[in-house]
Design a protein around this motif. Structure first.
Motif, PDB file in Angstrom:
ATOM      1  N   ILE A   9      74.345  73.896 152.489  1.00 29.00           N
ATOM      2  CA  ILE A   9      75.237  74.992 152.112  1.00 29.00           C
ATOM      3  C   ILE A   9      76.593  74.835 152.794  1.00 29.00           C
ATOM      4  O   ILE A   9      77.649  74.986 152.174  1.00 29.00           O
ATOM      5  CB  ILE A   9      74.595  76.345 152.464  1.00 29.00           C
ATOM      6  CG1 ILE A   9      73.335  76.567 151.614  1.00 29.00           C
ATOM      7  CG2 ILE A   9      75.585  77.478 152.256  1.00 29.00           C
ATOM      8  CD1 ILE A   9      72.561  77.819 151.980  1.00 29.00           C
ATOM      9  N   GLU A  10      76.570  74.494 154.087  1.00 31.14           N
ATOM     10  CA  GLU A  10      77.816  74.300 154.831  1.00 31.14           C
ATOM     11  C   GLU A  10      78.604  73.112 154.288  1.00 31.14           C
ATOM     12  O   GLU A  10      79.839  73.165 154.167  1.00 31.14           O
ATOM     13  CB  GLU A  10      77.503  74.083 156.311  1.00 31.14           C
ATOM     14  CG  GLU A  10      76.963  75.320 157.012  1.00 31.14           C
ATOM     15  CD  GLU A  10      76.638  75.053 158.465  1.00 31.14           C
ATOM     16  OE1 GLU A  10      76.966  73.956 158.956  1.00 31.14           O
ATOM     17  OE2 GLU A  10      76.053  75.939 159.120  1.00 31.14           O
ATOM     18  N   ASP A  11      77.917  72.024 153.955  1.00 31.17           N
ATOM     19  CA  ASP A  11      78.595  70.820 153.466  1.00 31.17           C
ATOM     20  C   ASP A  11      79.299  71.080 152.136  1.00 31.17           C
ATOM     21  O   ASP A  11      80.438  70.643 151.929  1.00 31.17           O
ATOM     22  CB  ASP A  11      77.590  69.680 153.310  1.00 31.17           C
ATOM     23  CG  ASP A  11      77.126  69.137 154.661  1.00 31.17           C
ATOM     24  OD1 ASP A  11      77.747  69.495 155.675  1.00 31.17           O
ATOM     25  OD2 ASP A  11      76.147  68.378 154.686  1.00 31.17           O
ATOM     26  N   PHE A  12      78.629  71.809 151.232  1.00 32.10           N
ATOM     27  CA  PHE A  12      79.249  72.076 149.931  1.00 32.10           C
ATOM     28  C   PHE A  12      80.462  72.993 150.077  1.00 32.10           C
ATOM     29  O   PHE A  12      81.382  72.942 149.263  1.00 32.10           O
ATOM     30  CB  PHE A  12      78.223  72.704 148.978  1.00 32.10           C
ATOM     31  CG  PHE A  12      77.448  71.684 148.184  1.00 32.10           C
ATOM     32  CD1 PHE A  12      77.929  71.197 146.972  1.00 32.10           C
ATOM     33  CD2 PHE A  12      76.249  71.183 148.654  1.00 32.10           C
ATOM     34  CE1 PHE A  12      77.223  70.257 146.255  1.00 32.10           C
ATOM     35  CE2 PHE A  12      75.532  70.242 147.940  1.00 32.10           C
ATOM     36  CZ  PHE A  12      76.023  69.774 146.739  1.00 32.10           C
ATOM     37  N   ALA A  13      80.453  73.821 151.088  1.00 30.79           N
ATOM     38  CA  ALA A  13      81.589  74.716 151.305  1.00 30.79           C
ATOM     39  C   ALA A  13      82.731  74.014 152.032  1.00 30.79           C
ATOM     40  O   ALA A  13      83.889  74.406 151.913  1.00 30.79           O
ATOM     41  CB  ALA A  13      81.135  75.935 152.112  1.00 30.79           C
ATOM     42  N   LEU A  18      82.605  66.969 147.388  1.00 26.53           N
ATOM     43  CA  LEU A  18      81.369  67.419 146.757  1.00 26.53           C
ATOM     44  C   LEU A  18      81.707  68.340 145.590  1.00 26.53           C
ATOM     45  O   LEU A  18      82.776  68.941 145.541  1.00 26.53           O
ATOM     46  CB  LEU A  18      80.499  68.158 147.779  1.00 26.53           C
ATOM     47  CG  LEU A  18      79.919  67.302 148.910  1.00 26.53           C
ATOM     48  CD1 LEU A  18      79.168  68.183 149.909  1.00 26.53           C
ATOM     49  CD2 LEU A  18      78.985  66.237 148.358  1.00 26.53           C
ATOM     50  N   PRO A  19      80.785  68.445 144.601  1.00 23.98           N
ATOM     51  CA  PRO A  19      81.053  69.318 143.449  1.00 23.98           C
ATOM     52  C   PRO A  19      81.370  70.747 143.881  1.00 23.98           C
ATOM     53  O   PRO A  19      80.766  71.267 144.809  1.00 23.98           O
ATOM     54  CB  PRO A  19      79.730  69.257 142.658  1.00 23.98           C
ATOM     55  CG  PRO A  19      79.103  67.964 143.068  1.00 23.98           C
ATOM     56  CD  PRO A  19      79.486  67.752 144.491  1.00 23.98           C
ATOM     57  N   ARG A  20      82.343  71.365 143.218  1.00 28.01           N
ATOM     58  CA  ARG A  20      82.711  72.745 143.524  1.00 28.01           C
ATOM     59  C   ARG A  20      81.683  73.692 142.919  1.00 28.01           C
ATOM     60  O   ARG A  20      81.358  73.594 141.734  1.00 28.01           O
ATOM     61  CB  ARG A  20      84.104  73.059 142.966  1.00 28.01           C
ATOM     62  CG  ARG A  20      85.220  72.226 143.581  1.00 28.01           C
ATOM     63  CD  ARG A  20      85.414  72.548 145.056  1.00 28.01           C
ATOM     64  NE  ARG A  20      85.738  73.955 145.267  1.00 28.01           N
ATOM     65  CZ  ARG A  20      86.965  74.441 145.187  1.00 28.01           C
ATOM     66  NH1 ARG A  20      88.001  73.642 144.905  1.00 28.01           N
ATOM     67  NH2 ARG A  20      87.179  75.720 145.387  1.00 28.01           N
ATOM     68  N   LEU A  21      81.184  74.630 143.711  1.00 25.41           N
ATOM     69  CA  LEU A  21      80.203  75.594 143.251  1.00 25.41           C
ATOM     70  C   LEU A  21      80.815  76.995 143.264  1.00 25.41           C
ATOM     71  O   LEU A  21      81.649  77.303 144.112  1.00 25.41           O
ATOM     72  CB  LEU A  21      78.964  75.583 144.155  1.00 25.41           C
ATOM     73  CG  LEU A  21      78.254  74.230 144.329  1.00 25.41           C
ATOM     74  CD1 LEU A  21      77.068  74.386 145.272  1.00 25.41           C
ATOM     75  CD2 LEU A  21      77.798  73.679 142.993  1.00 25.41           C
ATOM     76  N   ARG A  22      80.377  77.827 142.337  1.00 27.71           N
ATOM     77  CA  ARG A  22      80.886  79.206 142.294  1.00 27.71           C
ATOM     78  C   ARG A  22      80.553  79.928 143.596  1.00 27.71           C
ATOM     79  O   ARG A  22      81.387  80.600 144.184  1.00 27.71           O
ATOM     80  CB  ARG A  22      80.276  79.946 141.104  1.00 27.71           C
ATOM     81  CG  ARG A  22      80.811  81.378 140.941  1.00 27.71           C
ATOM     82  CD  ARG A  22      80.129  82.116 139.813  1.00 27.71           C
ATOM     83  NE  ARG A  22      78.749  82.410 140.136  1.00 27.71           N
ATOM     84  CZ  ARG A  22      77.711  81.949 139.469  1.00 27.71           C
ATOM     85  NH1 ARG A  22      77.885  81.144 138.444  1.00 27.71           N
ATOM     86  NH2 ARG A  22      76.471  82.269 139.829  1.00 27.71           N
ATOM     87  N   ASP A  23      79.304  79.796 144.045  1.00 31.74           N
ATOM     88  CA  ASP A  23      78.873  80.341 145.334  1.00 31.74           C
ATOM     89  C   ASP A  23      77.565  79.651 145.718  1.00 31.74           C
ATOM     90  O   ASP A  23      77.045  78.819 144.974  1.00 31.74           O
ATOM     91  CB  ASP A  23      78.706  81.873 145.285  1.00 31.74           C
ATOM     92  CG  ASP A  23      77.834  82.322 144.128  1.00 31.74           C
ATOM     93  OD1 ASP A  23      76.774  81.697 143.912  1.00 31.74           O
ATOM     94  OD2 ASP A  23      78.195  83.291 143.450  1.00 31.74           O
ATOM     95  N   SER A  24      77.028  80.000 146.873  1.00 29.60           N
ATOM     96  CA  SER A  24      75.836  79.314 147.381  1.00 29.60           C
ATOM     97  C   SER A  24      74.598  79.579 146.537  1.00 29.60           C
ATOM     98  O   SER A  24      73.636  78.806 146.582  1.00 29.60           O
ATOM     99  CB  SER A  24      75.568  79.739 148.831  1.00 29.60           C
ATOM    100  OG  SER A  24      75.369  81.146 148.917  1.00 29.60           O
ATOM    101  N   SER A  25      74.612  80.660 145.741  1.00 30.61           N
ATOM    102  CA  SER A  25      73.435  80.958 144.918  1.00 30.61           C
ATOM    103  C   SER A  25      73.181  79.864 143.890  1.00 30.61           C
ATOM    104  O   SER A  25      72.034  79.617 143.503  1.00 30.61           O
ATOM    105  CB  SER A  25      73.600  82.309 144.216  1.00 30.61           C
ATOM    106  OG  SER A  25      74.653  82.265 143.266  1.00 30.61           O
ATOM    107  N   VAL A  26      74.250  79.202 143.431  1.00 25.51           N
ATOM    108  CA  VAL A  26      74.092  78.095 142.479  1.00 25.51           C
ATOM    109  C   VAL A  26      73.281  76.968 143.115  1.00 25.51           C
ATOM    110  O   VAL A  26      72.367  76.402 142.508  1.00 25.51           O
ATOM    111  CB  VAL A  26      75.471  77.565 142.030  1.00 25.51           C
ATOM    112  CG1 VAL A  26      75.311  76.357 141.112  1.00 25.51           C
ATOM    113  CG2 VAL A  26      76.253  78.667 141.328  1.00 25.51           C
TER     114      VAL A  26
END
Length: 204
Positions: A9-13, A18-26
C-alpha cells in the motif's frame, strides 16, 4: 519470497513508476481476488499471518480462499513457490527411524536372520482414483471454492505422485438475453483465462 500488504500500500502511494490507483481499496480488492483463485499456484499468491523466522516457516499459511483484507492488515503475500514448498514439507508423512520402530536403526542393530519373514500376501493399496462434483453458490463462488480447495483438494495434492486436475463448469440461462457489453466482457475475460474453445454464448 514475501511482501507485507502494508508495504505494498505504501509503495503504490509513494513510487510514481507503479500504476496509479484511485485509492487503496482498489489494491485490496485485487489482493482478495488473487487470494481466492483456485489457480493461485500459477496466477497469484498465497497469504500468511506472519513469518516465524526462527522456525523458517509461515504462520497461518492459506491459499485459494476468500480472505478479508483491510488497509491495516498485518499479513504477508507469499510467492506460490515458497508456499507450495512449505505445504509439501508439512503434509509429507514422516518416517520414524528410531530403534524399535522398524526403521534403518533397528535394521542395522539386529542380525538379518532375526528379521520377520515377508508376508505371503501382497499388501493391498488404497483407492487409486477420485472424482467429485459439487454445485457452488453463484453468489459466493469464491467462498465455496476456497472451502473445496482447503477441505478436499489440499488433501489430494499432498499425496506423493498425485496428479490432480480441477475443471470449473459454468452454465447460465439468460431469459432476457445478455447485453452486448456483457457478451464482450465475458468473452474477452474467458479468452484471457484460457477457457476452452467450446465456451461461449448461444442464441438458443
Amino acid at each position: 519470497d514475501h511482501v507485507a500488504i502494508r508495504q505494498l500500500i505504501e509503495d503504490f502511494a509513494r513510487y510514481l513508476y507503479l500504476p496509479r490507483l484511485r485509492d487503496s481499496s482498489v489494491l485490496l480488492k485485487a489482493i482478495q481476488s488473487g487470494l481466492s483463485l483456485l489457480t493461485w499456484e500459477k496466477d497469484s499468491f498465497a497469504y500468511a499471518d506472519s513469518l516465524d523466522e526462527e522456525a523458517g516457516r509461515y504462520r497461518g499459511l492459506r491459499q485459494g480462499a476468500v480472505i478479508p483484507i483491510t488497509q491495516d492488515d498485518g499479513g504477508l503475500l507469499v510467492r506460490p513457490e515458497s508456499a507450495r514448498a512449505q505445504i509439501d514439507k508439512e503434509t509429507k508423512p514422516e518416517v520414524d527411524v528410531s530403534p524399535g520402530k522398524g526403521g534403518p536403526s533397528e535394521a542395522r542393530s539386529e542380525p538379518a536372520e532375526s528379521a520377520a519373514p515377508p508376508s505371503a500376501e501382497p499388501q493391498q493399496k488404497g483407492p487409486r482414483r477420485y472424482h467429485g462434483t459439487v454445485r457452488l453458490d453463484s453468489a459466493r463462488v469464491g467462498r465455496d471454492a476456497g472451502r473445496v480447495a482447503d477441505e478436499v483438494l489440499s488433501h489430494l495434492v499432498g499425496l506423493v505422485g498425485a496428479s490432480v486436475s480441477v475443471t470449473l463448469e459454468i452454465e447460465a440461462e439468460l431469459p432476457a438475453g445478455a447485453p452486448d457489453h456483457v457478451v464482450r466482457t465475458v468473452t474477452e475475460n474467458g479468452r484471457t483465462l484460457k477457457f476452452q474453445s467450446s465456451s461461449g454464448f448461444e442464441s438458443e
